[in-house]
Design a protein around this motif. Structure first.
Motif, PDB file in Angstrom:
ATOM      1  N   HIS A  13      11.301  46.901  67.079  1.00  0.00           N
ATOM      2  CA  HIS A  13      11.333  45.536  68.210  1.00  0.00           C
ATOM      3  C   HIS A  13      11.440  44.315  67.163  1.00  0.00           C
ATOM      4  N   LEU A  14      10.786  44.412  65.986  1.00  0.00           N
ATOM      5  CA  LEU A  14      10.797  42.959  65.197  1.00  0.00           C
ATOM      6  C   LEU A  14      12.139  42.778  64.644  1.00  0.00           C
ATOM      7  N   CYS A  15      12.743  43.862  64.236  1.00  0.00           N
ATOM      8  CA  CYS A  15      14.031  43.924  63.669  1.00  0.00           C
ATOM      9  C   CYS A  15      15.144  43.340  64.767  1.00  0.00           C
ATOM     10  N   HIS A  16      14.876  43.918  66.112  1.00  0.00           N
ATOM     11  CA  HIS A  16      15.778  43.451  67.230  1.00  0.00           C
ATOM     12  C   HIS A  16      15.620  41.940  67.643  1.00  0.00           C
ATOM     13  N   ARG A  17      14.250  41.356  67.325  1.00  0.00           N
ATOM     14  CA  ARG A  17      14.340  40.124  67.493  1.00  0.00           C
ATOM     15  C   ARG A  17      14.678  39.133  66.419  1.00  0.00           C
ATOM     16  N   VAL A  18      14.730  39.746  65.024  1.00  0.00           N
ATOM     17  CA  VAL A  18      15.135  38.792  64.059  1.00  0.00           C
ATOM     18  C   VAL A  18      16.649  38.940  64.119  1.00  0.00           C
ATOM     19  N   ARG A  19      17.478  39.737  64.505  1.00  0.00           N
ATOM     20  CA  ARG A  19      18.835  39.732  64.800  1.00  0.00           C
ATOM     21  C   ARG A  19      19.294  38.565  65.771  1.00  0.00           C
ATOM     22  N   CYS A  20      18.446  38.222  66.628  1.00  0.00           N
ATOM     23  CA  CYS A  20      18.728  37.160  67.444  1.00  0.00           C
ATOM     24  C   CYS A  20      18.372  35.802  66.960  1.00  0.00           C
ATOM     25  N   LEU A  21      17.941  35.507  65.856  1.00  0.00           N
ATOM     26  CA  LEU A  21      17.694  34.302  65.292  1.00  0.00           C
ATOM     27  C   LEU A  21      18.890  33.570  64.653  1.00  0.00           C
ATOM     28  N   ASP A  22      18.715  32.202  64.397  1.00  0.00           N
ATOM     29  CA  ASP A  22      19.958  31.601  63.932  1.00  0.00           C
ATOM     30  C   ASP A  22      19.757  31.983  62.407  1.00  0.00           C
ATOM     31  N   PRO A  23      20.957  32.485  61.751  1.00  0.00           N
ATOM     32  CA  PRO A  23      20.805  32.606  60.344  1.00  0.00           C
ATOM     33  C   PRO A  23      20.864  31.336  59.597  1.00  0.00           C
ATOM     34  N   GLN A  24      21.534  30.312  60.062  1.00  0.00           N
ATOM     35  CA  GLN A  24      21.643  29.238  59.323  1.00  0.00           C
ATOM     36  C   GLN A  24      20.137  28.341  59.335  1.00  0.00           C
ATOM     37  N   ALA A  25      19.356  28.755  60.195  1.00  0.00           N
ATOM     38  CA  ALA A  25      17.958  28.171  60.271  1.00  0.00           C
ATOM     39  C   ALA A  25      17.207  28.530  59.040  1.00  0.00           C
ATOM     40  N   ALA A  26      17.113  29.583  58.760  1.00  0.00           N
ATOM     41  CA  ALA A  26      16.725  30.427  57.528  1.00  0.00           C
ATOM     42  C   ALA A  26      17.251  31.741  57.375  1.00  0.00           C
ATOM     43  N   ARG A  27      16.736  32.219  55.964  1.00  0.00           N
ATOM     44  CA  ARG A  27      16.879  33.701  55.877  1.00  0.00           C
ATOM     45  C   ARG A  27      15.575  34.478  56.148  1.00  0.00           C
ATOM     46  N   TYR A  28      15.866  35.664  56.716  1.00  0.00           N
ATOM     47  CA  TYR A  28      14.722  36.602  57.015  1.00  0.00           C
ATOM     48  C   TYR A  28      14.778  37.913  56.391  1.00  0.00           C
ATOM     49  N   PHE A  29      13.598  38.270  55.358  1.00  0.00           N
ATOM     50  CA  PHE A  29      13.398  39.349  55.052  1.00  0.00           C
ATOM     51  C   PHE A  29      12.443  40.139  55.565  1.00  0.00           C
ATOM     52  N   VAL A  30      12.828  41.446  55.876  1.00  0.00           N
ATOM     53  CA  VAL A  30      11.875  42.134  56.582  1.00  0.00           C
ATOM     54  C   VAL A  30      11.474  43.448  55.600  1.00  0.00           C
ATOM     55  N   PHE A  31      10.278  43.869  55.537  1.00  0.00           N
ATOM     56  CA  PHE A  31       9.997  44.728  54.506  1.00  0.00           C
ATOM     57  C   PHE A  31       9.102  45.774  55.357  1.00  0.00           C
ATOM     58  N   VAL A  32       9.077  46.944  55.206  1.00  0.00           N
ATOM     59  CA  VAL A  32       8.231  48.068  55.726  1.00  0.00           C
ATOM     60  C   VAL A  32       7.414  48.560  54.789  1.00  0.00           C
ATOM     61  N   HIS A  33       5.995  48.607  55.092  1.00  0.00           N
ATOM     62  CA  HIS A  33       5.054  49.192  53.958  1.00  0.00           C
ATOM     63  C   HIS A  33       4.169  50.491  54.573  1.00  0.00           C
ATOM     64  N   ASP A  34       3.558  50.921  53.868  1.00  0.00           N
ATOM     65  CA  ASP A  34       2.644  52.228  54.092  1.00  0.00           C
ATOM     66  C   ASP A  34       1.229  51.622  54.213  1.00  0.00           C
TER      67      ASP A  34
END
Length: 270
Positions: free
Chosen positions: A213-234
Motif C-alpha cells: 500500500h505504501l508503494c502504491h501511494r508513493v507512485r502517486c507523488l510528484d517526482p519533481q517535488a522529491a525523490r523517494y527511496f523505499v526499503f523493505v527490512h526484516d
C-alpha cells in the motif's frame, strides 16, 4: 534474594547500588530496558547486582539472553523509574532504565522500549544503506507542534549541503502505510528548518511484506517535488531497496531472505 548493597557515595556506583535496592523493594513488576533490545523482566533468581570498592556490575538474564553492564552513576530516580548511566565491557557508554510496570504512569514504558529498540536498528539500517552520509539527527520524540509522531523514528542525513530525510516503520507497526504521511511532514519540516540544505529525498524503511500500500501511494507523488527511496527490512539486520513502480494492482511479494543487500540509488547531488 538480591544481594545487600553498600553505603551510598553521591554520584558513584555505591549510590547507584542503593538506588537499585530502593527501586526493587518498592516495585511489583520491575523490568529492565536498554535501547535496541527487548525489555528484561527482573526476577529475583535472574538479576544480580555485584558491588566492588570502585564498581557496581549488574547482570540480568532470561532463557535466551544475558546482559551485563557496569553502572557508573544514577541519572534519574523517581517513584517507579530509575535511569542508570552504564559502561559496556567494550568501553561504550549508554543508559539502562528500570521501570515498575505496576504503576499506571509507567505502563507505556514497554511500548517506548520497543520504539527505542527499533530506533537503534533503524540507525544501523541507515549506516548500511547510506555509508557515505553523516547521520546528524535521529529521534522518536513526539512533537505535537509540528505533527511529528513518536511511532516512527525519523532521521536527517547529510553529505555536504545535500540532505536526505528518512523515516522507519517497526515490524509490529499496525499501520505501516501511514509512515508516508509522517515522512512527508518530516521532509517539509526539515526544508523549512534547514533552508540552506538541498533536501532532495525521502527514504522510507518498511517491514517486508507490508510495503504494498505504501508503494502504491508513493507512485502517486510528484517526482519533481522529491525523490523517494523505499526499503523493505526484516527488523533485524537485512534491508533491500524496492522500486514502487514495480508495485501494480497485482499482489507483489518480496522474499526478505534473499542473499546480499542491494544498495539504494542515491539522489543526484549536482
Amino acid at each position: 534474594m538480591h544481594p545487600a548493597l553498600g553505603k551510598a557515595l553521591r554520584g558513584g556506583p555505591h549510590e547507584a547500588s542503593l538506588a537499585i535496592e530502593r527501586f526493587l523493594k518498592a516495585s511489583k513488576k520491575p523490568v529492565l530496558i536498554e535501547p535496541g533490545h527487548d525489555p528484561f523482566t527482573i526476577l529475583p533468581d535472574a538479576f544480580v547486582a555485584t558491588v566492588r570498592p570502585s564498581a557496581l556490575t549488574i547482570e540480568c538474564w532470561d532463557e535466551k539472553r544475558n546482559l551485563a553492564r557496569r553502572v557508573t552513576r544514577v541519572r534519574l530516580e523517581r517513584p517507579g523509574r530509575l535511569e542508570l548511566a552504564v559502561e559496556h565491557f567494550g568501553g561504550a557508554t549508554g543508559t539502562l532504565t528500570l521501570v515498575d510496570l505496576d504503576r499506571t504512569v509507567h505502563r507505556d514504558a514497554a511500548r517506548k522500549g520497543a520504539r527505542l529498540k527499533y530506533r537503534e536498528r533503524f540507525r544501523q539500517s541507515l549506516h548500511r544503506q547510506f555509508p557515505d552520509w553523516r547521520l546528524v539527527e535521529l529521534s522518536t520524540e513526539q512533537d505535537l507542534h509540528h505533527s511529528l509522531s513518536p511511532a516512527y523514528p525519523r532521521a536527517l542525513l547529510r553529505r555536504g549541503r545535500t540532505a536526505i530525510a528518512a523515516i522507519g516503520v517497526a515490524e509490529d507497526s499496525p499501520l505501516p502505510e501511514q509512515a508516508l504521511s509522517f515522512g512527508l511532514i518530516w521532509l517539509d519540516h526539515l526544508r523549512r528548518r534547514e533552508p540552506k540544505l538541498a533536501m532532495e529525498a525521502l527514504a522510507i524503511f518498511v517491514p517486508a511484506g507490508k510495503e504494498n500500500h505504501l508503494c502504491h501511494r508513493v507512485r502517486c507523488l510528484d517526482p519533481q517535488a522529491a525523490r523517494y527511496f523505499v526499503f523493505v527490512h526484516d527488523g533485524v539486520s537485512y534491508e533491500q531497496q524496492v522500486d514502487p513502480l514495480d508495485y501494480t494492482n497485482l499482489d507483489t511479494k518480496l522474499d526478505p531472505g534473499g542473499s546480499g543487500r542491494r544498495k539504494h540509488r542515491e539522489p543526484h547531488t549536482g
